[in-house]
Enzyme design. Structure first.
Site, short mmCIF file in Angstrom:
data_model
loop_
_atom_site.label_atom_id
_atom_site.label_comp_id
_atom_site.label_asym_id
_atom_site.label_seq_id
_atom_site.Cartn_x
_atom_site.Cartn_y
_atom_site.Cartn_z
N ASN A 208 71.43 99.44 65.50
CA ASN A 208 72.52 98.74 64.83
C ASN A 208 73.65 98.53 65.82
O ASN A 208 73.56 98.95 66.98
CB ASN A 208 72.97 99.51 63.58
CG ASN A 208 73.47 100.89 63.95
OD1 ASN A 208 74.47 101.05 64.64
ND2 ASN A 208 72.77 101.93 63.49
N ASP A 276 68.92 104.07 58.56
CA ASP A 276 68.43 104.62 57.30
C ASP A 276 66.91 104.76 57.31
O ASP A 276 66.36 105.61 56.62
CB ASP A 276 68.84 103.71 56.14
CG ASP A 276 70.33 103.85 55.86
OD1 ASP A 276 70.83 104.98 55.94
OD2 ASP A 276 70.99 102.83 55.59
N LYS A 286 52.46 99.19 73.56
CA LYS A 286 53.22 98.00 73.17
C LYS A 286 52.37 97.12 72.24
O LYS A 286 51.20 96.86 72.52
CB LYS A 286 53.59 97.22 74.44
CG LYS A 286 54.48 96.04 74.16
CD LYS A 286 54.83 95.30 75.44
CE LYS A 286 55.49 93.98 75.07
NZ LYS A 286 55.58 93.08 76.21
N PRO A 304 66.05 111.30 57.39
CA PRO A 304 66.83 112.34 56.70
C PRO A 304 68.30 111.94 56.65
O PRO A 304 68.80 111.33 57.60
CB PRO A 304 66.64 113.57 57.60
CG PRO A 304 66.21 113.03 58.93
CD PRO A 304 65.49 111.74 58.66
N LYS A 338 80.11 107.22 47.19
CA LYS A 338 79.38 107.87 48.29
C LYS A 338 79.84 109.31 48.49
O LYS A 338 79.05 110.19 48.77
CB LYS A 338 79.57 107.05 49.58
CG LYS A 338 78.67 107.47 50.70
CD LYS A 338 78.60 106.41 51.79
CE LYS A 338 77.79 105.22 51.34
NZ LYS A 338 77.67 104.19 52.35
#
Ligand code: C5P
Length: 401
Positions: A208, A276, A286, A304, A338
Site C-alpha cells: 500500500n 489486511d 515467478k 492477523p 473501530k
C-alpha cells in the site's frame, strides 16, 4: 545538547575502533565530557594517545592502575558518569557483560556501575548471527542495556551483513536519547510503522502507499521524551529515526511476531498500514503467462489483526494501546466504531482520501478518539502531530517510572 553530561566510554578491541575517535569528537562537540577506558585488545586498533588527545582526559587501561589511593577507585569511576557507553561492543565484551565477568578494568566497571549502559555492537556478521551472541544480546536487553546498531553493510573482513558498528552520529543520537530527562524516561513504547509487503511470488507483492512518515516521526518524538522505543517497521520509504531499536519486517505475520517479541511495553502505538490480506499460496517461483490469455487467480486470506490481538491481551497488555484509522469517508463514525471493535484505548483517525494528500504527504489532520470523546486537531506537520501525541501518551502514563 549534552552540555555537562559525563560519559564513561569503554572501548573494546575491534576494527570499528577507528569510528570511536569520531564519536568522541562529536560527544565533546555536543558538550559532553568523555572518560575513556580501553581494553587490551582496543589498544591494538587505536592508540591510547589519540583517544586521550580527543577526549581531553587520561585513558584508564588497567584494573591495577586504580588500586592506588591517589587514583579514583573502579567503583567511583564506574559511578562518576551519567551514562556508560561501550563502543565497539565486541562479541567477547558482550559475552562478559552478559555473564557478569570482572577480569579486567572494562568488565569490572560494567559490573560495578549503577548507571545505564549503551552498547554499540560491532563484529563479523557470523559472530553477530551466532546463537551465543543472540543469547547474550537478549540477556543484556533484559538487563536494561540499551543497544544502538549494528548496521548492515560491507565489513572490514570482506563479508556483508549486520555487524558494522553504528555510525558516530547514530551513537551520539542514542546517547542523547538515553540521557533525555523527558516525561517518558524509563518507559518502553512500541511503535509499528510503514506498509507491509505480502508476497505473490519471489518478485511480486501486494503493498500500500504508506510512507511510514507518521510512525517514524512518532518514534522520534517518543525518543525525545526519553522513552525507550522499539520500532517495528515494514518496508517504509522514510528512514527510521536514530536512537530507537529498529526491527525491520516485511509481512503482517512477521510484524505480529516482532511485536509479540518486543513486549512488554508501557504503551503500544500501531501506526503501520498492515495489509489486511495476504496471498494464500504465495508461489516459490515467478508466475509466468501461460499463453492462454487467462490471468492467474490469487486467493487471499486474512492477516492477523495485530492491534486487536494486543489490545485484547489478558496478560501483559500495554497500559495504553493506540490504533490508527485511515479512512476515506465518514471518518468519525468509522473510527469510533473501530475503537470499540479493536478494543484499543485510543484511535488516531485521519482522512486519507487522495484529495487530502495525507497518505505519502508531509502533513496530517487527525482526530483523537478516546473514551472521553473525539478531539479534532488542526492540520499540521506529521512531526507536530507526533509531538502532540507523544505528549498525550506521557500524560496518560503519568509520572516517570
Ligand atoms: O482495520 P484497520 O486496518 O483499519 O485498522 C487500522 C489499525 O489497526 C491501525 O492501527 C493498524 O496499525 C492496525 N492493524 C493491525 N493489524 C492489521 C490491520 C490493522 O495492527 N492486520
Amino acid at each position: 545538547m549534552l552540555a555537562g553530561r559525563r560519559i564513561l566510554l569503554i572501548i573494546g578491541g575491534g576494527i570499528a575502533g577507528y569510528k570511536v575517535l569520531e564519536t568522541i569528537r562529536r560527544l565533546k562537540d555536543a558538550g559532553a565530557s568523555v572518560t575513556p577506558v580501553m581494553t587490551r585488545a582496543a589498544e591494538e586498533f587505536v592508540t591510547p594517545l589519540s583517544v586521550a588527545a580527543l577526549a581531553g582526559s587520561r585513558v584508564y587501561r588497567n584494573l591495577f592502575d586504580l588500586t592506588d589511593e591517589a587514583e579514583m577507585g573502579h567503583i567511583e569511576l564506574s559511578r562518576a558518569a551519567d551514562l556508560v557507553v561501550v563502543a565497539p561492543a565486541t562479541a567477547d565484551l558482550m559475552a562478559k557483560m552478559a555473564g557478569g565477568h570482572a577480569d579486567d578494568l572494562a568488565s569490572t566497571l560494567l559490573l560495578a556501575t549503577d548507571k545505564r549502559v549503551l552498547a554499540a555492537p560491532a563484529m563479523n556478521v557470523r559472530m553477530w548471527d551466532h546463537p551465543a551472541t543472540r543469547r547474550n544480546l537478549s540477556v543484556l536487553r533484559g538487563d536494561g542495556v540499551l543497544v544502538v546498531g549494528p548496521d548492515e553493510g560491507p565489513m572490514a573482513c570482506g563479508e556483508f551483513g549486520f555487524g558494522r558498528m553504528a555510525e558516530p552520529e547514530a551513537i551520539v543520537a542514542a546517547v542523547s536519547a538515553a540521557l533525555a530527562e523527558g516525561k517518558l524516561r524509563g518507559r518502553h513504547v512500541l511503535v509499528t510503522s510503514g506498509p507491509t509487503h505480502e508476497p505473490i511470488d519471489p518478485v511480486r507483492y501486494i503493498a500500500n502507499r504508506s510512507s511510514g512518515a507518521q510512525g517514524a516521526a512518532l518514534a522520534a518524538a517518543l525518543r525525545d521524551l526519553g522513552a525507550r522505543v522499539t520500532f517495528v517497521t515494514g518496508p517504509a520509504s522514510v528512514p527510521p529515526p536514530q536512537g530507537v531499536t529498529v526491527i525491520p519486517v516485511q509481512t503482517a505475520r512477521e510484524m505480529e511476531a516482532a511485536v509479540r517479541a518486543a513486549l512488554p511495553a508501557d504503551a503500544a502505538v500501531f501506526a503501520a498500514a498492515v495489509a489486511d490480506w495476504r496471498v494464500e499460496d504465495a508461489r516459490d517461483a515467478k508466475i509466468k503467462k501461460d499463453g492462454s490469455g487467462r490471468p492467474p487467480v490469487l486467493s487471499l486470506s486474512e492477516n492477523p489483526d495485530i492491534l486487536k490481538a494486543v489490545a485484547g491481551m489478558r496478560d501483559g497488555r500495554p497500559r495504553l494501546v493506540v490504533g490508527f484509522a485511515a479512512e476515506t469517508g465518514d471518518v468519525l463514525a468509522q473510527a469510533t466504531a473501530k475503537r470499540q471493535r479493536k478494543g484499543c484505548d485510543w484511535i488516531v483517525a485521519n482522512d486519507v482520501s487522495p484529495e487530502t494528500g495525507i497518505m505519502g504527504g508531509s502533513e496530517n489532520a487527525v482526530t483523537l478518539i478516546t473514551p472521553d470523546g473525539a478531539e479534532a486537531w488542526p492540520r499540521m506537520s506529521k512531526q507536530a502531530v507526533a509531538r502532540r501525541l507523544a505528549d498525550r501518551i506521557a500524560l496518560a502514563l503519568g509520572e516517570p517510572a
